[in-house]
Design a protein around this motif. Sequence first.
Motif, PDB file in Angstrom:
ATOM      1  N   ASP A   1       0.841  -1.199   0.000  1.00 14.01           N
ATOM      2  CA  ASP A   1       0.000   0.000   0.000  1.00 14.01           C
ATOM      3  C   ASP A   1       0.883   1.259   0.000  1.00 14.01           C
ATOM      4  OD1 ASP A   1      -2.866  -1.303   1.350  1.00 14.01           O
ATOM      5  OD2 ASP A   1      -0.977  -2.342   1.611  1.00 14.01           O
ATOM      6  N   TYR A   2       1.978   1.201   0.787  1.00  9.95           N
ATOM      7  CA  TYR A   2       2.866   2.362   0.901  1.00  9.95           C
ATOM      8  C   TYR A   2       3.524   2.682  -0.442  1.00  9.95           C
ATOM      9  CZ  TYR A   2       6.701   5.328   2.523  1.00  9.95           C
ATOM     10  OH  TYR A   2       7.579   6.360   2.694  1.00  9.95           O
ATOM     11  N   PHE A   3       4.107   1.665  -1.091  1.00  7.33           N
ATOM     12  CA  PHE A   3       4.782   1.930  -2.365  1.00  7.33           C
ATOM     13  C   PHE A   3       3.792   2.231  -3.478  1.00  7.33           C
ATOM     14  CE2 PHE A   3       8.472   0.241  -0.153  1.00  7.33           C
ATOM     15  CZ  PHE A   3       9.424   1.155  -0.552  1.00  7.33           C
ATOM     16  N   ASP A   4       2.599   1.652  -3.410  1.00  7.73           N
ATOM     17  CA  ASP A   4       1.548   2.033  -4.366  1.00  7.73           C
ATOM     18  C   ASP A   4       1.271   3.532  -4.255  1.00  7.73           C
ATOM     19  OD1 ASP A   4       1.221  -0.472  -5.470  1.00  7.73           O
ATOM     20  OD2 ASP A   4      -0.610  -0.975  -4.360  1.00  7.73           O
TER      21      ASP A   4
ATOM     22  N   THR B   1      -1.740  -6.269  -1.156  1.00  5.77           N
ATOM     23  CA  THR B   1      -1.924  -5.175  -0.201  1.00  5.77           C
ATOM     24  C   THR B   1      -2.082  -5.744   1.203  1.00  5.77           C
ATOM     25  OG1 THR B   1      -4.305  -5.335  -0.447  1.00  5.77           O
ATOM     26  CG2 THR B   1      -3.165  -3.754  -1.902  1.00  5.77           C
ATOM     27  N   LYS B   2      -2.080  -4.823   2.176  1.00  5.85           N
ATOM     28  CA  LYS B   2      -2.269  -5.234   3.574  1.00  5.85           C
ATOM     29  C   LYS B   2      -3.594  -5.978   3.744  1.00  5.85           C
ATOM     30  CE  LYS B   2      -2.588  -3.363   8.217  1.00  5.85           C
ATOM     31  NZ  LYS B   2      -2.145  -2.337   9.138  1.00  5.85           N
ATOM     32  N   ALA B   3      -4.656  -5.437   3.143  1.00  7.68           N
ATOM     33  CA  ALA B   3      -5.973  -6.083   3.279  1.00  7.68           C
ATOM     34  C   ALA B   3      -5.941  -7.480   2.667  1.00  7.68           C
ATOM     35  CB  ALA B   3      -7.048  -5.226   2.626  1.00  7.68           C
ATOM     36  N   ALA B   4      -5.339  -7.600   1.481  1.00  3.21           N
ATOM     37  CA  ALA B   4      -5.321  -8.892   0.804  1.00  3.21           C
ATOM     38  C   ALA B   4      -4.401  -9.893   1.514  1.00  3.21           C
ATOM     39  CB  ALA B   4      -4.911  -8.711  -0.656  1.00  3.21           C
ATOM     40  N   THR B   5      -3.372  -9.378   2.206  1.00  5.71           N
ATOM     41  CA  THR B   5      -2.431 -10.254   2.923  1.00  5.71           C
ATOM     42  C   THR B   5      -3.092 -10.947   4.113  1.00  5.71           C
ATOM     43  OG1 THR B   5      -0.551  -8.938   2.209  1.00  5.71           O
ATOM     44  CG2 THR B   5      -0.179 -10.295   4.136  1.00  5.71           C
ATOM     45  N   GLN B   6      -4.280 -10.458   4.508  1.00  2.00           N
ATOM     46  CA  GLN B   6      -4.994 -11.139   5.603  1.00  2.00           C
ATOM     47  C   GLN B   6      -5.208 -12.621   5.327  1.00  2.00           C
ATOM     48  OE1 GLN B   6      -8.359  -8.867   7.643  1.00  2.00           O
ATOM     49  NE2 GLN B   6      -8.244  -7.934   5.612  1.00  2.00           N
ATOM     50  N   ILE B   7      -5.170 -12.990   4.058  1.00  2.00           N
ATOM     51  CA  ILE B   7      -5.338 -14.405   3.714  1.00  2.00           C
ATOM     52  C   ILE B   7      -4.271 -15.258   4.399  1.00  2.00           C
ATOM     53  CG2 ILE B   7      -3.957 -14.573   1.590  1.00  2.00           C
ATOM     54  CD1 ILE B   7      -6.646 -15.757   0.366  1.00  2.00           C
TER      55      ILE B   7
ATOM     56  N   ASP C   1      -2.651 -11.924 -11.105  1.00  2.00           N
ATOM     57  CA  ASP C   1      -2.794 -10.463 -11.234  1.00  2.00           C
ATOM     58  C   ASP C   1      -4.160 -10.009 -10.743  1.00  2.00           C
ATOM     59  OD1 ASP C   1      -4.436 -11.429 -13.205  1.00  2.00           O
ATOM     60  OD2 ASP C   1      -3.510 -10.323 -14.859  1.00  2.00           O
ATOM     61  N   GLY C   2      -4.857 -10.927 -10.063  1.00  2.00           N
ATOM     62  CA  GLY C   2      -6.181 -10.580  -9.547  1.00  2.00           C
ATOM     63  C   GLY C   2      -7.292 -11.117 -10.435  1.00  2.00           C
TER      64      GLY C   2
ATOM     65  N   THR D   1     -10.518 -18.555  -5.033  1.00  2.00           N
ATOM     66  CA  THR D   1      -9.967 -17.705  -3.968  1.00  2.00           C
ATOM     67  C   THR D   1      -9.731 -16.294  -4.482  1.00  2.00           C
ATOM     68  OG1 THR D   1      -8.894 -19.640  -2.986  1.00  2.00           O
ATOM     69  CG2 THR D   1      -8.086 -17.483  -2.302  1.00  2.00           C
ATOM     70  N   VAL D   2      -9.129 -16.204  -5.672  1.00  2.00           N
ATOM     71  CA  VAL D   2      -8.838 -14.886  -6.241  1.00  2.00           C
ATOM     72  C   VAL D   2     -10.141 -14.130  -6.551  1.00  2.00           C
ATOM     73  CG1 VAL D   2      -7.872 -13.788  -8.310  1.00  2.00           C
ATOM     74  CG2 VAL D   2      -6.545 -15.510  -7.063  1.00  2.00           C
ATOM     75  N   ARG D   3     -11.128 -14.856  -7.047  1.00  2.00           N
ATOM     76  CA  ARG D   3     -12.437 -14.217  -7.316  1.00  2.00           C
ATOM     77  C   ARG D   3     -13.103 -13.791  -6.016  1.00  2.00           C
ATOM     78  NH1 ARG D   3     -13.763 -18.728 -11.513  1.00  2.00           N
ATOM     79  NH2 ARG D   3     -12.660 -17.881 -13.310  1.00  2.00           N
ATOM     80  N   ALA D   4     -12.980 -14.618  -4.988  1.00  2.00           N
ATOM     81  CA  ALA D   4     -13.577 -14.288  -3.690  1.00  2.00           C
ATOM     82  C   ALA D   4     -12.959 -13.011  -3.135  1.00  2.00           C
ATOM     83  CB  ALA D   4     -13.383 -15.451  -2.719  1.00  2.00           C
ATOM     84  N   MET D   5     -11.639 -12.904  -3.241  1.00  2.00           N
ATOM     85  CA  MET D   5     -10.962 -11.712  -2.722  1.00  2.00           C
ATOM     86  C   MET D   5     -11.414 -10.457  -3.476  1.00  2.00           C
ATOM     87  SD  MET D   5      -9.162 -12.578  -0.133  1.00  2.00           S
ATOM     88  CE  MET D   5      -7.908 -11.328   0.148  1.00  2.00           C
ATOM     89  N   ALA D   6     -11.574 -10.574  -4.792  1.00  2.00           N
ATOM     90  CA  ALA D   6     -12.050  -9.431  -5.584  1.00  2.00           C
ATOM     91  C   ALA D   6     -13.457  -9.066  -5.124  1.00  2.00           C
ATOM     92  CB  ALA D   6     -12.018  -9.773  -7.063  1.00  2.00           C
ATOM     93  N   ASN D   7     -14.272 -10.095  -4.915  1.00  2.00           N
ATOM     94  CA  ASN D   7     -15.650  -9.884  -4.497  1.00  2.00           C
ATOM     95  C   ASN D   7     -15.735  -9.221  -3.124  1.00  2.00           C
ATOM     96  OD1 ASN D   7     -18.370 -10.352  -5.367  1.00  2.00           O
ATOM     97  ND2 ASN D   7     -18.538 -11.746  -3.625  1.00  2.00           N
ATOM     98  N   GLU D   8     -14.758  -9.505  -2.282  1.00  2.00           N
ATOM     99  CA  GLU D   8     -14.715  -8.917  -0.937  1.00  2.00           C
ATOM    100  C   GLU D   8     -14.116  -7.510  -0.950  1.00  2.00           C
ATOM    101  OE1 GLU D   8     -15.829 -10.395   2.086  1.00  2.00           O
ATOM    102  OE2 GLU D   8     -16.793 -11.754   0.665  1.00  2.00           O
ATOM    103  N   GLY D   9     -13.759  -7.018  -2.131  1.00  2.00           N
ATOM    104  CA  GLY D   9     -13.199  -5.673  -2.235  1.00  2.00           C
ATOM    105  C   GLY D   9     -11.728  -5.599  -1.885  1.00  2.00           C
ATOM    106  N   MET D  10     -11.034  -6.736  -1.958  1.00  2.00           N
ATOM    107  CA  MET D  10      -9.590  -6.759  -1.679  1.00  2.00           C
ATOM    108  C   MET D  10      -8.900  -7.514  -2.798  1.00  2.00           C
ATOM    109  SD  MET D  10      -9.948  -8.269   2.146  1.00  2.00           S
ATOM    110  CE  MET D  10     -11.358  -7.751   3.098  1.00  2.00           C
TER     111      MET D  10
END
Length: 421
Positions: A80-83, A93-99, A200-201, A253-262
Amino acid sequence: MKILVIGGGGREHTLVWKIAQSPNVEKIYVAPGNAGTALIAENLTTKPTDIAALGNVAKDKNIDLIIVGPEAPLASGIVDYFDSLGIPIFGPTKAATQIESSKVFARNLMQKYGISCPKSVVFSSYPEAQRYLERQEPPIVVKADGLAAGKGVIIADSMQEANKALSDIMEAKIFGPAGDKVIIDEYLTGQEVSLIAFTDGKTVSPMVPACDYKKIWDNDQGPNTGGMGSYSPPGFFSARMTEKVTNAILLPTVRAMANEGMPYKGVLYAGLMVIDGEPVVLEYNARFGDPETQVVLPLLKTDLVDILMAVIQGNLDQLTIEWSPEACAGVVMASAGYPGSYKTGFPVQGLDNVDRDLLVFHAGTTLGNNGIIYTNGGRVLTVVGRGKDIAEAREKVYHNLPDIHFEGCYYRKDISLREIA
Ligand code: AMP
Ligand code: GLY
């Protein structure tokens, strides 16, 4: 391109080694690196978790791409910082790393989206978890929710051990706030394998599968470690199984993360148990595995930098990623006493005497001013043999290991043996 790799273990040496083969790369920096990376890149003293200092380094040195090895900086939001600075960085990202950073998050995601995982119950109250434990039979799997340096999962063979694990995590807080919640899992048996993918999401491109060995002694005895060896590919895990896991686990999993907004970008690591041909997810990691990377990346034929850029730019579907049909076996040489306490500072000898096609990836090593390489950690080297099959790869690595020496060096003798016998 000028590239900055963050981390200092065997995984990061392997990343640096692979990136250095790219014709697009002019210079590689590593923070902090080790003696192995010092020979092919420039080591920096900046700590992987000092994100602001890494930001200054990236600006100073005009870095074009940052690759993050370990989970801790991902979990604290380095991407997130370098983005926000507009500097390309590879990782979630931090949110996505929760996995990876929250097992409860991962478990809820799998349950919500029908991704196969062990039956389990989550507790945030110690007395409730204790009451639940009383009704279970060993073996019992107790997991701390948060990051615990690979030590947060306890497979208890007795009720006494299970109760101790629970009180260590929830009451004594040996892992700090990572133990505010626990998961108690049903105990599964089967074949364990890691399937790691670039994503790539949207598109998911799996790497070759690999197995790692977590216990310190032969035949999987003794305490857990950061990993004592690995090999790729396991014979029991077919191309069809890779396809099955991609379609039933990785893509959902990747689709679920996109669906969750992460939206999830980077490397997605699925730690699997295959039970009668059915894959179940034991854990996700948000990064390359260690020591899996040491046996997987040597089999990658495509330019790694091209892949990392395609992930960041979101056009992974445009790239064909090629893998060698060969095999790799990697054996970790560790310091005596590891994973408990050990001494460091011993010279590593014999590295010039090994076969030229042997791959020696450093972890806990440091380069002295005198040019001598010294031990500097528990896991010192991952030595990797490559061959037409596992038997040849294994023979290559074990044939060379006696030539490498440091005081108290220890390694397992049975890495990849199950594929031969
Ligand atoms: P994890 O960090 O969740 O992968 O757990 C570390 C190790 O514990 C795994 O590699 C497995 O060997 C083991 N493990 C985790 N969950 C289970 C389970 N439900 N049943 C059996 N073994 C497990
Ligand atoms: N090899 C297991 C891990 O990287 O977490």
